[in-house]
Design a protein around this motif. Structure first.
Motif, PDB file in Angstrom:
ATOM      1  N   LYS A 193      -6.089 -13.169  35.110  1.00 15.59           N
ATOM      2  CA  LYS A 193      -7.350 -13.907  35.263  1.00 15.59           C
ATOM      3  C   LYS A 193      -7.176 -15.369  34.875  1.00 15.59           C
ATOM      4  O   LYS A 193      -7.691 -16.260  35.551  1.00 15.59           O
ATOM      5  N   GLU A 194      -6.445 -15.618  33.795  1.00 18.40           N
ATOM      6  CA  GLU A 194      -6.235 -16.999  33.358  1.00 18.40           C
ATOM      7  C   GLU A 194      -5.406 -17.765  34.383  1.00 18.40           C
ATOM      8  O   GLU A 194      -5.683 -18.926  34.677  1.00 18.40           O
ATOM      9  N   GLY A 195      -4.416 -17.118  34.938  1.00 19.13           N
ATOM     10  CA  GLY A 195      -3.606 -17.758  35.973  1.00 19.13           C
ATOM     11  C   GLY A 195      -4.417 -18.078  37.211  1.00 19.13           C
ATOM     12  O   GLY A 195      -4.213 -19.112  37.853  1.00 19.13           O
ATOM     13  N   LYS A 196      -5.360 -17.208  37.540  1.00 12.47           N
ATOM     14  CA  LYS A 196      -6.223 -17.437  38.699  1.00 12.47           C
ATOM     15  C   LYS A 196      -7.110 -18.661  38.474  1.00 12.47           C
ATOM     16  O   LYS A 196      -7.291 -19.487  39.377  1.00 12.47           O
ATOM     17  N   VAL A 197      -7.655 -18.792  37.269  1.00 13.81           N
ATOM     18  CA  VAL A 197      -8.496 -19.948  36.950  1.00 13.81           C
ATOM     19  C   VAL A 197      -7.668 -21.227  36.967  1.00 13.81           C
ATOM     20  O   VAL A 197      -8.089 -22.246  37.527  1.00 13.81           O
ATOM     21  N   LYS A 198      -6.486 -21.194  36.373  1.00 15.31           N
ATOM     22  CA  LYS A 198      -5.632 -22.379  36.352  1.00 15.31           C
ATOM     23  C   LYS A 198      -5.207 -22.793  37.755  1.00 15.31           C
ATOM     24  O   LYS A 198      -5.153 -23.984  38.072  1.00 15.31           O
ATOM     25  N   ASP A 199      -4.929 -21.810  38.610  1.00 16.44           N
ATOM     26  CA  ASP A 199      -4.551 -22.107  39.986  1.00 16.44           C
ATOM     27  C   ASP A 199      -5.706 -22.757  40.739  1.00 16.44           C
ATOM     28  O   ASP A 199      -5.517 -23.736  41.465  1.00 16.44           O
ATOM     29  N   ASP A 240     -17.438 -26.203  46.636  1.00 13.00           N
ATOM     30  CA  ASP A 240     -18.113 -24.928  46.884  1.00 13.00           C
ATOM     31  C   ASP A 240     -17.152 -23.751  46.746  1.00 13.00           C
ATOM     32  O   ASP A 240     -17.503 -22.716  46.174  1.00 13.00           O
ATOM     33  N   GLU A 241     -15.937 -23.924  47.266  1.00 12.23           N
ATOM     34  CA  GLU A 241     -14.941 -22.858  47.142  1.00 12.23           C
ATOM     35  C   GLU A 241     -14.565 -22.632  45.676  1.00 12.23           C
ATOM     36  O   GLU A 241     -14.402 -21.491  45.242  1.00 12.23           O
ATOM     37  N   ALA A 242     -14.422 -23.711  44.935  1.00 10.27           N
ATOM     38  CA  ALA A 242     -14.082 -23.596  43.517  1.00 10.27           C
ATOM     39  C   ALA A 242     -15.195 -22.908  42.743  1.00 10.27           C
ATOM     40  O   ALA A 242     -14.925 -22.060  41.889  1.00 10.27           O
ATOM     41  N   MET A 243     -16.432 -23.242  43.051  1.00  7.19           N
ATOM     42  CA  MET A 243     -17.563 -22.589  42.383  1.00  7.19           C
ATOM     43  C   MET A 243     -17.552 -21.088  42.658  1.00  7.19           C
ATOM     44  O   MET A 243     -17.817 -20.278  41.775  1.00  7.19           O
ATOM     45  N   LYS A 244     -17.225 -20.729  43.880  1.00  6.19           N
ATOM     46  CA  LYS A 244     -17.195 -19.313  44.263  1.00  6.19           C
ATOM     47  C   LYS A 244     -16.049 -18.582  43.562  1.00  6.19           C
ATOM     48  O   LYS A 244     -16.234 -17.482  43.041  1.00  6.19           O
ATOM     49  N   LYS A 245     -14.868 -19.198  43.523  1.00 11.44           N
ATOM     50  CA  LYS A 245     -13.703 -18.560  42.896  1.00 11.44           C
ATOM     51  C   LYS A 245     -13.840 -18.467  41.381  1.00 11.44           C
ATOM     52  O   LYS A 245     -13.343 -17.536  40.764  1.00 11.44           O
ATOM     53  N   LEU A 246     -14.509 -19.443  40.779  1.00 10.11           N
ATOM     54  CA  LEU A 246     -14.683 -19.454  39.325  1.00 10.11           C
ATOM     55  C   LEU A 246     -15.939 -18.716  38.878  1.00 10.11           C
ATOM     56  O   LEU A 246     -16.209 -18.627  37.679  1.00 10.11           O
ATOM     57  N   ASN A 247     -16.709 -18.198  39.812  1.00  8.39           N
ATOM     58  CA  ASN A 247     -17.957 -17.470  39.527  1.00  8.39           C
ATOM     59  C   ASN A 247     -18.945 -18.316  38.726  1.00  8.39           C
ATOM     60  O   ASN A 247     -19.488 -17.880  37.716  1.00  8.39           O
TER      61      ASN A 247
END
Length: 95
Positions: free
Chosen positions: A44-50, A64-71
């Motif tokens: 999960k941390e790697g996903k956020v950092k990516d 918008d994509e970042a908001m969606k991926k970061l919930n």
């Protein structure tokens, strides 16, 4: 006679196999569950950092994509890109 043939064909007498391999199978299951338990937060941390790296490096993804991926939830009167950047800065400890 049909039952003996079925046991041979489908190897239904598997207790003997289990008795010989139960320690290895049990240890393997425990090890894989423990690895999943430890790896999940790092994933999960790697996903956020990516996502944060893609957001900050030459506009590879939109706000918008970042908001969606970061919930993250949208807030009125704020740009989504700025909100995602603010979240990334606070998550990564950047001042």
């Amino acid at each position: 006679m049909a039952k003996k043939e079925l046991k041979k064909v489908f190897n239904l007498n598997s207790y003997e196999w289990w008795r010989n391999h139960r320690r290895v199978v049990t240890f393997g299951l425990f090890l894989s569950i423990f690895a999943f338990y430890l790896g999940n937060p790092f994933h999960k941390e790697g996903k956020v950092k990516d996502t944060c790296a893609k957001l900050n490096s030459s506009f590879q993804i939109t706000g918008d994509e970042a908001m969606k991926k970061l919930n993250l939830k949208e807030i009125k009167n704020y740009n989504n890109r700025e909100l995602a950047n603010y979240y990334c800065e606070r998550y990564l400890g950047i001042k």
